[in-house]
Design a protein around this motif. Structure first.
Motif, PDB file in Angstrom:
ATOM      1  N   ASP A 143     -41.499 -26.923 -44.868  1.00  0.00           N
ATOM      2  CA  ASP A 143     -40.726 -27.434 -46.007  1.00  0.00           C
ATOM      3  C   ASP A 143     -40.182 -28.848 -45.828  1.00  0.00           C
ATOM      4  O   ASP A 143     -39.400 -29.323 -46.647  1.00  0.00           O
ATOM      5  N   GLY A 144     -40.582 -29.534 -44.749  1.00  0.00           N
ATOM      6  CA  GLY A 144     -40.132 -30.904 -44.554  1.00  0.00           C
ATOM      7  C   GLY A 144     -38.689 -31.027 -44.101  1.00  0.00           C
ATOM      8  O   GLY A 144     -38.088 -32.103 -44.219  1.00  0.00           O
ATOM      9  N   ALA A 145     -38.119 -29.937 -43.555  1.00  0.00           N
ATOM     10  CA  ALA A 145     -36.705 -29.964 -43.154  1.00  0.00           C
ATOM     11  C   ALA A 145     -36.447 -31.018 -42.076  1.00  0.00           C
ATOM     12  O   ALA A 145     -35.412 -31.692 -42.089  1.00  0.00           O
ATOM     13  N   THR A 146     -37.384 -31.157 -41.138  1.00  0.00           N
ATOM     14  CA  THR A 146     -37.199 -32.136 -40.062  1.00  0.00           C
ATOM     15  C   THR A 146     -37.175 -33.553 -40.624  1.00  0.00           C
ATOM     16  O   THR A 146     -36.268 -34.341 -40.332  1.00  0.00           O
ATOM     17  N   GLU A 147     -38.173 -33.867 -41.437  1.00  0.00           N
ATOM     18  CA  GLU A 147     -38.231 -35.216 -42.013  1.00  0.00           C
ATOM     19  C   GLU A 147     -37.017 -35.480 -42.906  1.00  0.00           C
ATOM     20  O   GLU A 147     -36.461 -36.589 -42.898  1.00  0.00           O
ATOM     21  N   ARG A 148     -36.613 -34.478 -43.620  1.00  0.00           N
ATOM     22  CA  ARG A 148     -35.443 -34.651 -44.484  1.00  0.00           C
ATOM     23  C   ARG A 148     -34.190 -34.924 -43.644  1.00  0.00           C
ATOM     24  O   ARG A 148     -33.321 -35.705 -44.043  1.00  0.00           O
ATOM     25  N   SER A 149     -34.097 -34.307 -42.469  1.00  0.00           N
ATOM     26  CA  SER A 149     -32.937 -34.524 -41.596  1.00  0.00           C
ATOM     27  C   SER A 149     -32.881 -35.968 -41.103  1.00  0.00           C
ATOM     28  O   SER A 149     -31.794 -36.491 -40.836  1.00  0.00           O
TER      29      SER A 149
END
Length: 218
Positions: free
Chosen positions: A45-51
């Motif tokens: 879900d792109g959580a890392t990139e969003r962080s």
């Protein structure tokens, strides 16, 4: 002015100098559209990139993840309305196929949004890229794939370059006779803004079979 960021992978967050230029460049923060690199795996879900954005203090009004849960027409609309388009890292081949199937490349090229990609996403932003088992792909025969073609060069991103200089140079020499290739590992970035290319971290240019380190400018 078109602005494109070709990123590697960041173990923690955006380096301070990268966060600073992103703060300056990303003035429209209405919508972040993230394109999955494994569109059937909905937990990706792109959580890392969003962080990374969160840590840099860059927040958006809306966040959208484009995968197979999103209809093709809706995906096109999300791209058209995005302030920033981010191609997520992960599976380069699956993302490449998804871009073709959903016909997203033209929409991305026509968009006025800032376009960014990390690792696999950065590779797919480039004009062409080499798919080889020596670069970790599960293939027997090396092939050159077309990327979106936002800029007229190729990218090898998030690869253990420093310990494999001879391998990388040998693998990419044929393609480098046709097109410039920027190769890098972790914590690196290439920013293309208009006609200017800026470099962060240890990035190498392979051109006409010769390899050289590029000076940092960010």
């Amino acid at each position: 002015m078109k602005t494109h960021y070709y990123l590697c992978w960041f173990n923690n967050f955006f380096p301070d100098n990268l966060g600073r230029v992103l703060q300056e460049d990303i003035t429209d923060r209405k919508s972040l559209a993230m394109i999955s690199s494994n569109p059937l795996f909905f937990e990706d879900d792109g959580a890392t990139e969003r962080s990374w954005f969160d840590q840099a203090g860059i927040m958006f009004d809306e966040y959208h993840l484009i995968n197979y849960r999103v209809q093709k027409e809706d995906a096109q609309t999300l791209i058209q309305n995005a302030s920033v388009i981010f191609l997520l890292g992960g599976n380069t081949l699956k993302q490449n196929g998804f871009l073709m199937e959903y016909e997203l490349s033209d929409s991305i090229k026509k968009s006025r949004a800032i376009v960014m990609g990390s690792s696999a996403g950065a590779i797919n932003m480039s004009a062409k890229w080499l798919c080889s088992k020596n670069f970790g792909y599960k293939v027997e025969i090396s092939s050159v794939y077309d990327g979106i073609g936002l800029d007229d060069f190729s990218v090898l991103s998030h690869f253990d370059l420093e310990n494999n200089i001879a391998l990388v140079q040998g693998e990419l020499s044929p393609l480098s006779e046709e097109i410039n290739i920027y190769a890098s590992n972790k914590d690196c970035a290439i920013r293309v803004k208009g006609d200017k290319i800026d470099i962060l971290g240890n990035v190498y240019l392979i051109s006409r079979s010769k390899i050289q380190k590029v000076d940092e400018t960010l």
